[in-house]
Design a protein around this motif. Sequence first.
Motif, PDB file in Angstrom:
ATOM      1  N   PHE A  76    -119.170   6.351  50.670  1.00  0.00           N
ATOM      2  CA  PHE A  76    -118.722   5.104  51.079  1.00  0.00           C
ATOM      3  C   PHE A  76    -118.878   4.002  50.019  1.00  0.00           C
ATOM      4  O   PHE A  76    -117.883   3.359  49.530  1.00  0.00           O
ATOM      5  CB  PHE A  76    -119.179   4.591  52.334  1.00  0.00           C
ATOM      6  N   ASN A  77    -120.085   3.874  49.369  1.00  0.00           N
ATOM      7  CA  ASN A  77    -120.293   2.778  48.357  1.00  0.00           C
ATOM      8  C   ASN A  77    -119.359   3.143  46.942  1.00  0.00           C
ATOM      9  O   ASN A  77    -118.851   2.264  46.602  1.00  0.00           O
ATOM     10  CB  ASN A  77    -121.847   2.717  48.067  1.00  0.00           C
ATOM     11  N   ASP A  78    -119.154   4.447  46.631  1.00  0.00           N
ATOM     12  CA  ASP A  78    -118.429   4.624  45.463  1.00  0.00           C
ATOM     13  C   ASP A  78    -117.042   4.366  45.631  1.00  0.00           C
ATOM     14  O   ASP A  78    -116.285   4.122  44.757  1.00  0.00           O
ATOM     15  CB  ASP A  78    -118.748   6.351  45.091  1.00  0.00           C
ATOM     16  N   ILE A  79    -116.543   4.679  47.321  1.00  0.00           N
ATOM     17  CA  ILE A  79    -115.117   4.469  47.476  1.00  0.00           C
ATOM     18  C   ILE A  79    -114.873   2.999  47.057  1.00  0.00           C
ATOM     19  O   ILE A  79    -113.805   2.561  46.604  1.00  0.00           O
ATOM     20  CB  ILE A  79    -114.871   5.071  48.656  1.00  0.00           C
ATOM     21  N   ALA A  80    -115.647   2.125  47.840  1.00  0.00           N
ATOM     22  CA  ALA A  80    -115.560   0.571  47.782  1.00  0.00           C
ATOM     23  C   ALA A  80    -115.438   0.265  46.284  1.00  0.00           C
ATOM     24  O   ALA A  80    -114.660  -0.505  45.850  1.00  0.00           O
ATOM     25  CB  ALA A  80    -116.580   0.055  48.261  1.00  0.00           C
ATOM     26  N   LEU A  81    -116.396   0.796  45.568  1.00  0.00           N
ATOM     27  CA  LEU A  81    -116.313   0.439  44.185  1.00  0.00           C
ATOM     28  C   LEU A  81    -115.220   1.045  43.482  1.00  0.00           C
ATOM     29  O   LEU A  81    -114.584   0.502  42.679  1.00  0.00           O
ATOM     30  CB  LEU A  81    -117.736   1.029  43.388  1.00  0.00           C
ATOM     31  N   ALA A  82    -114.707   2.219  43.700  1.00  0.00           N
ATOM     32  CA  ALA A  82    -113.595   2.661  43.106  1.00  0.00           C
ATOM     33  C   ALA A  82    -112.264   1.751  43.003  1.00  0.00           C
ATOM     34  O   ALA A  82    -111.484   1.723  42.188  1.00  0.00           O
ATOM     35  CB  ALA A  82    -113.237   4.061  43.526  1.00  0.00           C
ATOM     36  N   ILE A  83    -112.094   1.247  44.718  1.00  0.00           N
ATOM     37  CA  ILE A  83    -110.910   0.546  44.754  1.00  0.00           C
ATOM     38  C   ILE A  83    -111.139  -0.783  44.019  1.00  0.00           C
ATOM     39  O   ILE A  83    -109.963  -1.147  43.573  1.00  0.00           O
ATOM     40  CB  ILE A  83    -110.835   0.428  46.248  1.00  0.00           C
ATOM     41  N   THR A  84    -112.477  -1.406  44.028  1.00  0.00           N
ATOM     42  CA  THR A  84    -112.454  -2.521  43.412  1.00  0.00           C
ATOM     43  C   THR A  84    -112.267  -2.437  42.034  1.00  0.00           C
ATOM     44  O   THR A  84    -111.666  -3.312  41.451  1.00  0.00           O
ATOM     45  CB  THR A  84    -114.045  -2.825  43.581  1.00  0.00           C
ATOM     46  N   GLN A  85    -112.652  -1.363  41.310  1.00  0.00           N
ATOM     47  CA  GLN A  85    -112.462  -1.152  39.946  1.00  0.00           C
ATOM     48  C   GLN A  85    -111.091  -0.800  39.564  1.00  0.00           C
ATOM     49  O   GLN A  85    -110.605  -1.488  38.519  1.00  0.00           O
ATOM     50  CB  GLN A  85    -113.230   0.271  39.641  1.00  0.00           C
ATOM     51  N   LEU A 103    -117.807  -6.827  46.701  1.00  0.00           N
ATOM     52  CA  LEU A 103    -117.900  -6.362  45.533  1.00  0.00           C
ATOM     53  C   LEU A 103    -117.037  -7.104  44.663  1.00  0.00           C
ATOM     54  O   LEU A 103    -117.155  -7.546  43.443  1.00  0.00           O
ATOM     55  CB  LEU A 103    -117.330  -5.136  45.209  1.00  0.00           C
ATOM     56  N   LEU A 104    -115.717  -7.425  45.055  1.00  0.00           N
ATOM     57  CA  LEU A 104    -114.832  -8.384  44.292  1.00  0.00           C
ATOM     58  C   LEU A 104    -115.563  -9.888  44.082  1.00  0.00           C
ATOM     59  O   LEU A 104    -115.242 -10.177  43.165  1.00  0.00           O
ATOM     60  CB  LEU A 104    -113.317  -8.402  45.027  1.00  0.00           C
ATOM     61  N   GLN A 105    -115.954 -10.477  45.208  1.00  0.00           N
ATOM     62  CA  GLN A 105    -116.381 -11.914  45.049  1.00  0.00           C
ATOM     63  C   GLN A 105    -117.656 -11.648  44.052  1.00  0.00           C
ATOM     64  O   GLN A 105    -117.884 -12.613  43.323  1.00  0.00           O
ATOM     65  CB  GLN A 105    -117.054 -12.200  46.573  1.00  0.00           C
ATOM     66  N   GLU A 106    -118.666 -10.824  44.045  1.00  0.00           N
ATOM     67  CA  GLU A 106    -119.621 -10.640  43.371  1.00  0.00           C
ATOM     68  C   GLU A 106    -119.144 -10.546  41.686  1.00  0.00           C
ATOM     69  O   GLU A 106    -119.642 -10.984  40.824  1.00  0.00           O
ATOM     70  CB  GLU A 106    -120.291  -9.147  43.427  1.00  0.00           C
ATOM     71  N   ARG A 107    -117.605 -10.347  41.435  1.00  0.00           N
ATOM     72  CA  ARG A 107    -117.153 -10.206  40.225  1.00  0.00           C
ATOM     73  C   ARG A 107    -116.259 -11.441  39.845  1.00  0.00           C
ATOM     74  O   ARG A 107    -115.545 -11.388  38.949  1.00  0.00           O
ATOM     75  CB  ARG A 107    -116.530  -8.978  39.928  1.00  0.00           C
ATOM     76  N   THR A 114    -106.469  -3.536  37.015  1.00  0.00           N
ATOM     77  CA  THR A 114    -105.149  -3.970  36.742  1.00  0.00           C
ATOM     78  C   THR A 114    -105.048  -5.512  36.287  1.00  0.00           C
ATOM     79  O   THR A 114    -104.141  -5.832  35.809  1.00  0.00           O
ATOM     80  CB  THR A 114    -104.447  -3.863  38.191  1.00  0.00           C
ATOM     81  N   LEU A 115    -105.846  -6.346  36.972  1.00  0.00           N
ATOM     82  CA  LEU A 115    -106.012  -7.637  36.484  1.00  0.00           C
ATOM     83  C   LEU A 115    -106.395  -7.917  35.082  1.00  0.00           C
ATOM     84  O   LEU A 115    -105.728  -8.815  34.518  1.00  0.00           O
ATOM     85  CB  LEU A 115    -107.231  -8.394  37.495  1.00  0.00           C
ATOM     86  N   ASP A 116    -106.866  -6.850  34.241  1.00  0.00           N
ATOM     87  CA  ASP A 116    -107.347  -6.965  33.127  1.00  0.00           C
ATOM     88  C   ASP A 116    -106.189  -6.792  32.278  1.00  0.00           C
ATOM     89  O   ASP A 116    -106.200  -7.228  30.895  1.00  0.00           O
ATOM     90  CB  ASP A 116    -108.362  -6.091  32.745  1.00  0.00           C
ATOM     91  N   LEU A 117    -104.982  -6.587  32.786  1.00  0.00           N
ATOM     92  CA  LEU A 117    -103.825  -6.006  31.941  1.00  0.00           C
ATOM     93  C   LEU A 117    -103.232  -7.646  31.505  1.00  0.00           C
ATOM     94  O   LEU A 117    -102.752  -7.836  30.664  1.00  0.00           O
ATOM     95  CB  LEU A 117    -102.805  -5.457  32.619  1.00  0.00           C
ATOM     96  N   GLY A 118    -103.366  -8.331  32.423  1.00  0.00           N
ATOM     97  CA  GLY A 118    -102.907  -9.732  32.016  1.00  0.00           C
ATOM     98  C   GLY A 118    -101.283 -10.002  31.728  1.00  0.00           C
ATOM     99  O   GLY A 118    -100.726  -9.193  31.396  1.00  0.00           O
ATOM    100  N   GLY A 119    -100.667 -11.015  32.470  1.00  0.00           N
ATOM    101  CA  GLY A 119     -99.513 -11.140  32.213  1.00  0.00           C
ATOM    102  C   GLY A 119     -98.519 -10.518  32.751  1.00  0.00           C
ATOM    103  O   GLY A 119     -97.557 -10.799  33.176  1.00  0.00           O
TER     104      GLY A 119
END
Length: 253
Positions: free
Chosen positions: A155-164, A34-38, A169-174
Motif C-alpha cells: 500500500f505505501n509503495d503504491i501511494a509513493l509510486a503514484i506520487t512519484q 506525500l504530495l503535501q510533504e513535497r 510529470t511536474l518536473d517536465l515544466g512548460g
Amino acid sequence: MLDAGHGGRDPGAVYNGRQEKDDALALTLAIGELLQERGIDILYTRTTDIYESPYQKAMEANIAGVDFFISIHRNSYPTDNTVSGVESLIYDKSGIKYKMAQNINDQLESVGFVNLGVKERPGLVVLRRTQMPAVLVEVGFINSDVDNQIFDNNFNDIALAITQGILDTLDLGGEIDNDVIQPFYSVQTGAFRNRTYANRLLGELRSQDFPAELLEGNDLYRVNVGSFETLDEAVAMERRLKRAGYQTVIVIL
C-alpha cells in the motif's frame, strides 16, 4: 485536486465485502499526504465517506481553479479473477495528462502490477467536464485476488509510486500549456443560503427532465442546469427554462 472515486451511497465495485470507495479513499489520502510533504498544494473532493456526483466533483475542480485533477479508483471485470493490472484513463492521448498517465502507470508497474496502458475515455464526466488536465487511475482490479494482494501488501509503495508519477510529470515544466482549457457554460436557476430551498428547486427541475445539478461553494447552494461547450447550446437551454417559468442566468464554469 485529488478525487477518491465513489463514496457514500455509491460503493463503486464490490468484491467479497470489499468496497472500491474505501480503497480509493485510503489511497487518495495517502497520496495527498506525500504530495503535501513535497510542497504540492492539495485539495480533495472528499476526505470522508460522502457521495458527490462526478459532475459535482468536476465543477468543484473548475471553481477552485486547480492545475490538475487526479481520480483514484479500483477496476472491476465481469468475471472474478480473470483480469489483473493497472490502467489510467484520460480524455484523449495528448498533452501533459497523457504523459502523467504514462508516468503513473510506469511507476505502478515497478510495484508489481501488470501495466495495461493508458486508455481514452472521453465519455467520463470527470475527464470531459474538468477544465484542467485530468487522469483517472484504476489501481488494480478489486475482483482480482492477485491485485488485492499487491494492493494490501504494498500500500505505501503504491501511494509513493503514484506520487512519484505525478512529480515526474511536474518536473517536465512548460508542457502544461499543451492542454487548451475549454470553457463550459451552464444555466443557473437559483442560488440559496438554505440547502432545503436549493434541493426543492433541484427536485422540481429533475422531475421535468432538466439535467440539474447542485453546486456548493462560498456558503451558497447553486442550482445549475447542464454543462455546454458552446454558448449557443447554453442559450437554447436558457430559453427552455424561461418558457417553463424559471429565472435564469448563463454562467461560465
